[in-house]
Design a protein around this motif. Structure first.
Motif, mmCIF file in Angstrom:
data_model
loop_
_atom_site.group_PDB
_atom_site.id
_atom_site.type_symbol
_atom_site.label_atom_id
_atom_site.label_comp_id
_atom_site.label_asym_id
_atom_site.label_seq_id
_atom_site.Cartn_x
_atom_site.Cartn_y
_atom_site.Cartn_z
ATOM 1 N N LEU A 172 25.020 -22.698 9.708
ATOM 2 C CA LEU A 172 25.322 -23.158 7.985
ATOM 3 C C LEU A 172 26.451 -22.927 8.390
ATOM 4 O O LEU A 172 27.710 -22.917 8.768
ATOM 5 N N TYR A 232 30.135 -23.221 3.296
ATOM 6 C CA TYR A 232 29.185 -22.858 2.249
ATOM 7 C C TYR A 232 29.264 -21.105 2.448
ATOM 8 O O TYR A 232 29.258 -20.177 1.099
ATOM 9 N N ARG A 246 32.151 -20.684 -0.334
ATOM 10 C CA ARG A 246 32.206 -20.563 -1.329
ATOM 11 C C ARG A 246 31.095 -19.634 -2.017
ATOM 12 O O ARG A 246 31.293 -19.579 -3.190
ATOM 13 N N ASN A 247 30.450 -19.248 -1.338
ATOM 14 C CA ASN A 247 29.433 -17.993 -1.460
ATOM 15 C C ASN A 247 30.262 -16.606 -2.326
ATOM 16 O O ASN A 247 29.817 -16.354 -3.060
ATOM 17 N N ARG A 253 31.427 -17.317 -6.251
ATOM 18 C CA ARG A 253 30.122 -16.877 -7.663
ATOM 19 C C ARG A 253 29.833 -15.641 -7.726
ATOM 20 O O ARG A 253 29.712 -16.350 -9.048
ATOM 21 N N ARG A 275 15.527 -16.437 -3.431
ATOM 22 C CA ARG A 275 14.958 -17.595 -3.449
ATOM 23 C C ARG A 275 15.734 -18.842 -1.957
ATOM 24 O O ARG A 275 15.308 -20.026 -2.039
ATOM 25 N N GLU A 276 17.408 -19.040 -2.738
ATOM 26 C CA GLU A 276 17.995 -20.067 -1.884
ATOM 27 C C GLU A 276 18.213 -19.838 0.128
ATOM 28 O O GLU A 276 17.971 -20.712 0.601
ATOM 29 N N THR A 287 15.113 -21.053 0.541
ATOM 30 C CA THR A 287 15.130 -23.020 0.689
ATOM 31 C C THR A 287 15.782 -23.773 2.560
ATOM 32 O O THR A 287 15.217 -24.349 3.060
ATOM 33 N N LEU A 288 16.571 -22.257 2.516
ATOM 34 C CA LEU A 288 17.470 -22.440 3.588
ATOM 35 C C LEU A 288 16.428 -22.918 5.046
ATOM 36 O O LEU A 288 16.337 -23.948 6.079
ATOM 37 N N LEU A 309 10.375 -18.090 -1.593
ATOM 38 C CA LEU A 309 10.846 -19.629 -2.510
ATOM 39 C C LEU A 309 10.359 -18.489 -4.061
ATOM 40 O O LEU A 309 10.449 -19.462 -4.729
ATOM 41 N N PHE A 340 10.884 -29.111 -4.063
ATOM 42 C CA PHE A 340 10.413 -27.546 -4.649
ATOM 43 C C PHE A 340 10.936 -27.957 -6.719
ATOM 44 O O PHE A 340 11.566 -28.730 -6.626
ATOM 45 N N ASN A 388 15.913 -26.060 -6.368
ATOM 46 C CA ASN A 388 16.699 -25.092 -5.174
ATOM 47 C C ASN A 388 17.224 -25.824 -4.544
ATOM 48 O O ASN A 388 17.316 -25.743 -2.828
ATOM 49 N N VAL A 425 25.933 -24.059 -4.813
ATOM 50 C CA VAL A 425 27.527 -23.395 -4.395
ATOM 51 C C VAL A 425 28.256 -25.290 -3.840
ATOM 52 O O VAL A 425 29.380 -25.716 -2.954
ATOM 53 N N LEU A 426 26.988 -25.974 -3.477
ATOM 54 C CA LEU A 426 27.586 -27.232 -2.590
ATOM 55 C C LEU A 426 27.226 -28.635 -3.684
ATOM 56 O O LEU A 426 26.721 -28.331 -4.698
ATOM 57 N N LEU A 451 22.569 -30.963 9.479
ATOM 58 C CA LEU A 451 22.955 -29.958 10.161
ATOM 59 C C LEU A 451 22.809 -29.669 11.040
ATOM 60 O O LEU A 451 23.019 -28.923 12.280
#
Lengths: 399, 253
Positions: free
Chosen positions: A4, A8, A11-12, A15, A302-303, A306-307, A396, B105, B109, B113-114, B125
């Motif tokens: 990743l 990312y 920036r996390n 949060r 959930r994120e 998603t990843l 999810l 979704f 989702n 932060v992006l 990527l």
């Protein structure tokens, strides 16, 4: 394996500012503690090690090798030694032979006698002490004179710390009370990085009178390094041979470095306790960190699902979480190191031998930074693994 | 094969892109064994737009997740584009998903932060390509879904419909073999839902993409080329479904 983007992870961190603050502050506290423990151990070890002169030999009474304070040897020993051992360093005809009395006595600042006395190492010395103890230099005032009417002492740079008073209370001209008797401070000296700086020095004769003794504690001699070509100088073995030829004096020779090295090992358990305490608190901090990181990761299960659905492998996601956590703890570690270097380095600490300064050197800083990084990795792994445990469909559905 | 085609019954002579054979999924819940999918046979040809409908717990989302490679079958075969994805290791399956599946979704989702651009860039990527090529693909995807002017917006700065457009752009940017959507309009107002379904129809008709969506909404399902109904983990024939509907209509006394 594709990772990743580093962005990312960065920036996390933003949060939840409060969570970020907790992570950074928690890591900073743990690292600061490690720095204090490291600085304590390094400072103590280096102070004791540095106190011993490179070519100095200390002669004390047999059976008192553990502590020179308990040693008693005849007052005539220095003269006999200087006459018997060839190769003792001299300057302008004066031999580097320093008879000394070492004694720990209660000392208070001022003459009122109201203040609580503190145990301070007193050293009765002759002017030769200035020769053998090369690190000692008079920074203010003058050398104390014996029998000059008033009782005179000089104090080391850390005397204030040892006595628990401000430096202004132990300036030249002020008085201290030793065992109920007033003494005037006529000078101050420094001996950088050694425990000598925490001592109070007084004339040998006065020290012997004050302690009602006719013996001295030890003799410290400086040898000229032995030169094979010229046959000049002396080695430790020469001094050892002298003690064997004069068993009546009951002397034990030891290099000064060996003596202080032994003292350092005597304080080994204290160092262990310092490390264990720091370690235990670090573990406590780690658990706090684990909790914070778990809260951070659990809020985005959930994120994470998603990843994975997009195609990122779990290892790539764990790596990103470690980056995120390590960034926070490394920032805390850097803050702690800055505090350590600018505020803690050199801070005086009392101990039974006197005082020493915390030593926040490269090794301690390195350890602090490594601790910060380790906190990041170890603090991120269990919560990351736990938050990635649900299957993707379950993740999810997470709220 | 138990396909229920509500629009046409033409069968493609070429082998189907997705072949489900006796596809079964079971899992344990306490002492009970749940079977959301039971020996299901299904062929989905390339370019199909399939809507899966059915009551809650009928197995439609399970089927969608299996096809998307984010869940594993307990039995049977699931061959997509010639690969039995049930046999792939976890990491190989992740690689397969990154190439072959675009997932849309219900709750979009997006990574908060992006930016929209970065969200769409995320799947790329995982593939070897130059930054320039990546930029081109992201820009094309964003333009295709009509959200290029919001490329630097964060999800919180977008409406639900706009977020779903970004999510669709993210799903199509790698040019996947299949696009799956789990209630893609479930969280949108009617207008936005229509726009999203129009967009998905275009993906199928103009770009030839294979789409499978799960939906409760008959209006959304009407955009699909065909609709399959599931009940208790099995496909329901259209005739059976019609009969069941008739039997539930109150009879005049």
């Amino acid at each position: 394996m594709r990772l990743l983007p580093f962005d990312y992870a960065v920036r996390n961190l933003g949060r939840s500012p409060s969570r970020l603050f907790l992570s950074v502050a928690g890591a900073a506290m743990v690292v600061l503690l490690i720095l204090v423990a490291g600085g304590f151990v390094r400072g103590m070890s280096q102070a004791l090690r540095a106190t011993g002169g490179e070519h100095n030999v200390i002669l004390m009474g047999a059976g008192s090798e553990e502590s020179v304070e308990r040693s008693e040897i005849p007052a005539a020993t220095p003269g006999v030694l200087a006459a018997s051992v060839q190769g003792i360093r001299t300057r302008a005809g004066v031999a580097y032979v320093s008879p000394e009395v070492h004694v720990m006595l209660p000392v208070t600042v001022g003459t009122g006698g109201m203040a609580k006395p503190r145990q301070v190492m007193l050293r009765g010395v002759s002017p030769a002490a200035a020769l053998v103890h090369e690190s000692v230099s008079l920074t203010e005032g003058r050398w104390p004179v014996a029998g000059g009417g008033a009782d005179e002492v000089i104090v080391g740079r850390m005397a204030g710390t040892v006595l628990g008073v401000a430096e202004s209370d132990v300036q030249v001209g002020r008085a201290i009370t030793i065992d109920g008797r007033p003494w005037t401070i006529v000078g101050r000296f420094s001996a950088p990085g050694t425990v000598v700086e925490a001592e109070v020095w007084l004339p040998l004769a006065d020290a012997m009178t004050a302690t009602k003794r006719d013996t001295i504690s030890c003799v410290v001699v400086t040898l000229d390094p032995y030169n094979e070509a010229t046959g000049e100088g002396a080695e430790f073995a020469d001094v050892a041979a002298f003690t064997k030829t004069r068993p009546d004096l009951e002397l034990v020779p030891m290099t000064e470095r060996e003596y202080y090295g032994k003292l350092a090992s005597f304080f080994g358990p204290i160092k262990v306790v310092a490390w264990v305490t720091a370690g235990l608190i670090a573990v406590g901090g780690l658990f706090g960190g684990l909790n914070t990181m778990y809260a951070a990761f659990a809020s985005r299960i959930r994120e994470l699902g998603t990843l994975q659905a997009i195609g990122y492998r779990r290892l790539a996601i764990v790596w990103s979480m470690i980056q995120e956590s390590t960034l926070a703890t490394a920032a805390g570690g850097l803050i702690a190191c800055a505090v350590g270097v600018f505020l803690l380095d050199g801070v005086a600490v009392r101990f039974s031998m006197g005082a020493f300064g915390l030593k926040i050197d490269e090794a301690v800083i390195g350890l602090g930074l490594l601790t910060g990084l380790a906190l990041g990795v170890v603090g991120a792994l269990p919560p990351a693994i736990r938050c990635l445990k649900p299957t993707i469909p379950v993740a999810l559905k997470a709220v | 094969m138990t396909t229920n085609n509500t629009h046409s019954r033409t069968l493609s002579p070429a082998p189907a892109l997705i072949q489900c054979r006796r596809l079964t999924k079971t899992y344990k819940k306490g002492d009970n064994t749940i079977t959301p999918l039971q020996e299901l046979d299904l062929d989905v040809p390339a370019g199909d737009f399939l809507a899966l409908m059915g009551p809650s717990g009928s197995g439609k989302t399970t089927l969608l997740n299996l096809i998307a490679g984010i869940d594993r079958p307990s039995g049977g075969n699931l061959i997509i584009g010639g690969t039995d994805i049930a046999t792939l290791s976890r990491s190989k399956l992740a690689d397969w998903r990154s190439t072959h599946v675009g997932y849309v979704f219900q709750l979009y989702n997006l990574v908060p932060v992006l930016t929209a651009y970065e969200n769409v860039e995320l799947p790329l990527l995982l593939h070897s390509m130059s930054a320039r090529e990546r930029h081109q693909k992201v820009s094309t995807a964003l333009e295709l879904v009509g959200i290029a002017d919001r490329h630097d917006h964060y999800p919180r700065q977008l409406s639900g419909g706009q977020e779903q457009r970004v999510a669709i752009a993210r799903a199509i940017v790698t040019d996947p073999t299949i696009i799956v959507g789990d209630e893609p309009t479930g969280d949108l107002d009617q207008e936005s839902a229509q726009a999203i379904m129009n967009l998905m129809t275009r993906l199928c008709e103009d770009l030839g993409k294979t789409l499978i969506i799960v939906t409760h909404d008959a209006k959304s399902a009407a955009y699909a080329k065909r609709t399959l109904h599931l009940e208790k983990g099995r496909l329901v024939e259209a005739a059976d479904l019609a009969a069941r509907r008739e039997s539930t209509v109150p009879q005049p006394v």
